[in-house]
Design a protein around this motif. Sequence first.
Motif, PDB file in Angstrom:
ATOM      1  N   ARG A 116     -45.827  32.837 -56.504  1.00  0.00           N
ATOM      2  CA  ARG A 116     -44.535  33.019 -55.844  1.00  0.00           C
ATOM      3  C   ARG A 116     -44.721  34.077 -54.760  1.00  0.00           C
ATOM      4  O   ARG A 116     -45.601  34.939 -54.863  1.00  0.00           O
ATOM      5  N   SER A 117     -43.860  34.040 -53.777  1.00  0.00           N
ATOM      6  CA  SER A 117     -43.991  34.984 -52.662  1.00  0.00           C
ATOM      7  C   SER A 117     -43.720  36.421 -53.091  1.00  0.00           C
ATOM      8  O   SER A 117     -44.117  37.364 -52.399  1.00  0.00           O
ATOM      9  N   ASP A 163     -35.532  34.294 -57.904  1.00  0.00           N
ATOM     10  CA  ASP A 163     -35.937  35.151 -56.787  1.00  0.00           C
ATOM     11  C   ASP A 163     -35.148  36.455 -56.886  1.00  0.00           C
ATOM     12  O   ASP A 163     -34.074  36.594 -56.295  1.00  0.00           O
ATOM     13  N   TRP A 215     -35.793  29.578 -57.935  1.00  0.00           N
ATOM     14  CA  TRP A 215     -36.666  28.983 -56.940  1.00  0.00           C
ATOM     15  C   TRP A 215     -36.368  27.478 -56.877  1.00  0.00           C
ATOM     16  O   TRP A 215     -35.880  26.900 -57.856  1.00  0.00           O
ATOM     17  N   GLY A 263     -46.771  26.056 -58.419  1.00  0.00           N
ATOM     18  CA  GLY A 263     -45.354  26.008 -58.761  1.00  0.00           C
ATOM     19  C   GLY A 263     -45.199  25.333 -60.100  1.00  0.00           C
ATOM     20  O   GLY A 263     -46.194  24.988 -60.758  1.00  0.00           O
ATOM     21  N   THR A 288     -45.592  35.031 -62.614  1.00  0.00           N
ATOM     22  CA  THR A 288     -46.113  35.246 -61.268  1.00  0.00           C
ATOM     23  C   THR A 288     -46.672  36.640 -61.113  1.00  0.00           C
ATOM     24  O   THR A 288     -47.160  37.006 -60.044  1.00  0.00           O
ATOM     25  N   GLY A 317     -44.621  37.694 -56.154  1.00  0.00           N
ATOM     26  CA  GLY A 317     -45.396  38.008 -57.345  1.00  0.00           C
ATOM     27  C   GLY A 317     -46.466  39.067 -57.146  1.00  0.00           C
ATOM     28  O   GLY A 317     -46.628  39.654 -56.073  1.00  0.00           O
ATOM     29  N   THR A 337     -37.508  25.403 -59.890  1.00  0.00           N
ATOM     30  CA  THR A 337     -37.344  25.957 -61.240  1.00  0.00           C
ATOM     31  C   THR A 337     -36.629  25.007 -62.195  1.00  0.00           C
ATOM     32  O   THR A 337     -37.130  24.695 -63.279  1.00  0.00           O
ATOM     33  N   THR A 349     -40.542  34.978 -61.540  1.00  0.00           N
ATOM     34  CA  THR A 349     -41.227  33.724 -61.836  1.00  0.00           C
ATOM     35  C   THR A 349     -40.297  32.527 -61.717  1.00  0.00           C
ATOM     36  O   THR A 349     -40.647  31.497 -61.130  1.00  0.00           O
TER      37      THR A 349
END
Length: 233
Positions: free
Chosen positions: A199-200, A19, A103, A217, A179, A202, A106, A16
Amino acid sequence: MPNVDIDAIVFDVLGTLVDEPAGIRAGIRALDPALGSSEVEHLLSLWQRHVDGEQRRVREGVRPYAPSDVLDREAAQLVVDAVGADPALTAELALSGRRLPPWPDTVAGLDRLTERYRLIGLSNASRTSLLELSAHAGLRWHTALSAEEAGTYKPDPAVYRLAVAASGRQPERLLMVATHAWDLRGAQRHGLRCAYVARSVGDPPAAADRFDVYADGLADLAGQLEDADGVFG
């Protein structure tokens, strides 16, 4: 969007806010720079399957609690063995689970949210790992809680109770941000409000999921909460 009247925000961390796959990939590539992308992805999957499976065994009572440090070390050993690398590299590879990049939104997002809300980190990472990855990524908390304190892993209800107890508020006054839809479902069962952040890496919501907020986001999340006039009490 429904009115979200909350006092504190509880954040999942791994995936979340940082990464996690990117950090582990970097550790695997450092183990053997000659590895191709498909090989790295296979080894990353090997790591993730081991950690996920062992956390499940802990929740089910099949395995006594072991902190994430131990599970990361076991996963790193599996990767080292699969690559045929020097076993002495296992300890260094295991530390890649603490060197996770945030991220892009963040740090600024947490700074914006902390102006209005108490921020609580709630992670399956061990106490030591949570401390180190928070420092590495520049995460800003009022309180950071590890599942290690509950002796189990999310989505066990005992982990969410840590955040409720630390906040001194009723569960419905807390907003869980993640996420991972499975994480939000666990928090929702314990009475917390829930916000899904895309998120990519999640676990996207299913059609049957009904969360309080859906955000692209942290900036979008902060904007939606400001528009909803959430109350800091």
